[in-house]
Design an enzyme around this catalytic site. Structure first.
Site, mmCIF file in Angstrom:
data_model
loop_
_atom_site.group_PDB
_atom_site.id
_atom_site.type_symbol
_atom_site.label_atom_id
_atom_site.label_comp_id
_atom_site.label_asym_id
_atom_site.label_seq_id
_atom_site.Cartn_x
_atom_site.Cartn_y
_atom_site.Cartn_z
ATOM 1 N N LYS A 7 0.849 -1.208 0.000
ATOM 2 C CA LYS A 7 0.000 0.000 0.000
ATOM 3 C C LYS A 7 0.877 1.249 0.000
ATOM 4 C CE LYS A 7 -0.385 -0.323 5.041
ATOM 5 N NZ LYS A 7 -1.236 -0.796 6.161
ATOM 6 N N ARG A 26 -10.853 0.167 14.207
ATOM 7 C CA ARG A 26 -10.517 0.935 13.011
ATOM 8 C C ARG A 26 -11.329 0.405 11.841
ATOM 9 N NH1 ARG A 26 -4.475 1.409 10.402
ATOM 10 N NH2 ARG A 26 -4.934 -0.771 9.924
ATOM 11 N N TYR A 29 14.745 30.654 7.834
ATOM 12 C CA TYR A 29 13.483 31.268 8.257
ATOM 13 C C TYR A 29 13.399 31.369 9.769
ATOM 14 C CZ TYR A 29 11.289 30.813 3.627
ATOM 15 O OH TYR A 29 10.965 30.925 2.307
ATOM 16 N N MET A 72 11.141 24.545 2.326
ATOM 17 C CA MET A 72 10.447 23.654 1.385
ATOM 18 C C MET A 72 11.411 22.833 0.531
ATOM 19 S SD MET A 72 7.601 24.601 -1.492
ATOM 20 C CE MET A 72 6.477 25.325 -0.318
HETATM 21 C C1 PLP Z 1 -0.517 -1.678 6.875
HETATM 22 C C2 PLP Z 1 -1.103 -2.944 7.336
HETATM 23 C C3 PLP Z 1 -0.298 -4.076 7.521
HETATM 24 C C4 PLP Z 1 1.211 -4.010 7.497
HETATM 25 O O1 PLP Z 1 1.624 -3.485 8.727
HETATM 26 P P1 PLP Z 1 3.164 -3.206 9.097
HETATM 27 O O2 PLP Z 1 3.105 -2.682 10.480
HETATM 28 O O3 PLP Z 1 3.649 -2.190 8.132
HETATM 29 O O4 PLP Z 1 3.877 -4.489 8.983
HETATM 30 C C5 PLP Z 1 -0.926 -5.273 7.805
HETATM 31 N N1 PLP Z 1 -2.270 -5.347 7.930
HETATM 32 C C6 PLP Z 1 -3.070 -4.272 7.794
HETATM 33 C C7 PLP Z 1 -4.534 -4.425 7.966
HETATM 34 C C8 PLP Z 1 -2.517 -3.027 7.512
HETATM 35 O O5 PLP Z 1 -3.306 -1.952 7.405
#
Ligand code: PLP
Length: 386
Positions: free
Chosen positions: A56, A158, A280, A328
């Site tokens: 992802k 979640r 800055y 930036m």
């Molecule tokens: C992102 C995610 C993972 C991977 O988790 P890591 O901590 O990066 O190993 C596994 N399962 C779900 C549902 C996730 O959202």
């Protein structure tokens, strides 16, 4: 002065200077051999049972297109992304890698997307009874069974079926008619804290909920979960961060290799003296004669502004502090202690490397390695090695 990020023979190996074109302001070297090795190490920690690939957010910012094939070659047959668009982009590539890779969308089945899933051979992670109903209806419309993962919520609150929906589904198994569950999964909220009591609570909740659902391979562990021990393992792990070099056991030495090395170019070096300031807000003031190098990376490149006045970089293996605010496109280093012919315009400095990796930079930024990786900017010249 601490160890140089250059002086290591493991992981994120230095790219030959010749690979970085003159026009590159910054170079991000991504070590695909380290990715493969991390995957093998995690599989060994998972007692050689199957590991999914979690790619992802464009492979945690490092390039899903480059990384997914490496993990499929290492044996991954389940691939997870968060969003349908990510899955649509990746599906043709996965088909070329291997004829049988299951591609899952963690965020689930949004209304109106059922056809996109079915027609592109993408599997939803069903996160609610409503999504289960929609998937069953899609299966009925098409007159064939449709596969999917079912996620239940074991305490993170979640995504996934809450306990009440698991009970409701148990009481009405016909709601799964036409659905072939390929996985029953849940996600741990505190796996990186092995002593956190919620781990055992979630494990008990997952076990109990699983009993109420159809038999399917179970998946519970992210990267850190693998290191909680075999009670937590079940059938398939879903490691993401550790594959990309983030330490999954923050309280112990990292079991994985660093994957990225990040370098950026010095644009100018200037001599200043007290009471002149840098950057800055004039937050840094020279105490005496100093030499300041302006480097071509900033918060737009994911070098977070919260690193202002706290970060470290390496010039030819020698540690120097980040001074003043990160802007930036630029940051400033105090290179007073470095020979002028070394800390000079055109020189690449190390911002991330094996001796100062994503976890260390995250510490300086007040965040986690995950955020450092996924924030890495699109302007760096990306070099894949291995
Ligand atoms: C992102 C995610 C993972 C991977 O988790 P890591 O901590 O990066 O190993 C596994 N399962 C779900 C549902 C996730 O959202």
């Amino acid at each position: 002065m601490t160890t140089s990020p250059n002086n290591t023979d493991e992981g994120a190996g230095p790219a030959a200077e010749g690979q970085v074109p003159a026009r590159a302001s910054g170079a991000l070297v991504i070590d695909l051999q380290a990715v493969a090795e991390n995957y093998r190490r995690l599989r060994s920690a998972f007692l050689e049972k199957p590991l999914a690939a979690v790619v992802k957010a464009d492979g945690y910012g490092l390039g899903a297109e480059q990384i997914a094939p490496v993990l499929v070659k290492q044996g991954a047959r389940s691939v997870f992304v968060a969003q349908l668009d990510e899955a649509l982009a990746l599906r043709p590539l996965l088909d070329r890698c291997h004829p049988a890779v299951s591609l899952y969308v963690l965020n689930g089945l949004m209304p109106g997307t059922e056809a996109d899933f079915v027609e592109n051979n993408i599997l939803p992670v069903l996160n609610s009874l409503g999504e289960i109903d929609a998937w069953r209806e899609e299966a009925a419309r098409r007159g064939r069974a449709l596969a999917a993962a079912i996620q239940l919520d074991s305490g993170m609150n979640r995504l996934g079926l809450p306990q009440a929906e698991v009970t409701a589904l148990h009481a009405a198994p016909e709601r799964l008619e036409g659905i072939v569950p390929t996985l029953v999964m849940s996600h741990l909220a505190c796996a990186d804290e092995p002593d956190h009591p919620q781990n055992a609570e979630q494990l008990a909740a997952f076990r109990a909920a699983r009993e109420m659902l159809p038999m399917a391979p179970a998946s519970f562990c992210n990267s850190s979960g693998i290191f909680l021990g075999r009670d937590y393992h079940f059938d398939l792990a879903r490691p993401g961060a550790a594959v990309y070099g983030v330490n999954p056991t923050p309280e112990a030495a990292s079991p994985v290799l660093p994957v990225v090395r990040l370098r950026a170019r010095i644009l100018q070096v200037r001599a200043i003296d007290a009471p002149q300031s840098v950057g800055y807000g004039a937050t840094y003031r020279a105490a005496g004669p100093a030499r300041i190098a302006t480097v071509a990376a900033g918060y737009a490149d994911g070098y977070l502004r919260s690193i202002s006045g706290r970060g470290r970089a390496w010039v030819d293996g020698q540690e120097v502090p980040v001074v003043g605010r990160v802007s930036m496109d630029l940051l400033a280093l105090d290179v007073t202690e470095i020979a002028p012919d070394v800390a000079c315009a055109g020189r690449m400095v190390d911002l991330l490397g094996p001796g100062h990796g994503v976890d260390e930079l995250a510490q300086e930024a007040g965040t986690i390695g995950y955020e450092i990786l996924t924030a890495l900017g699109r302007r760096y010249h990306r070099i894949y090695s291995g």
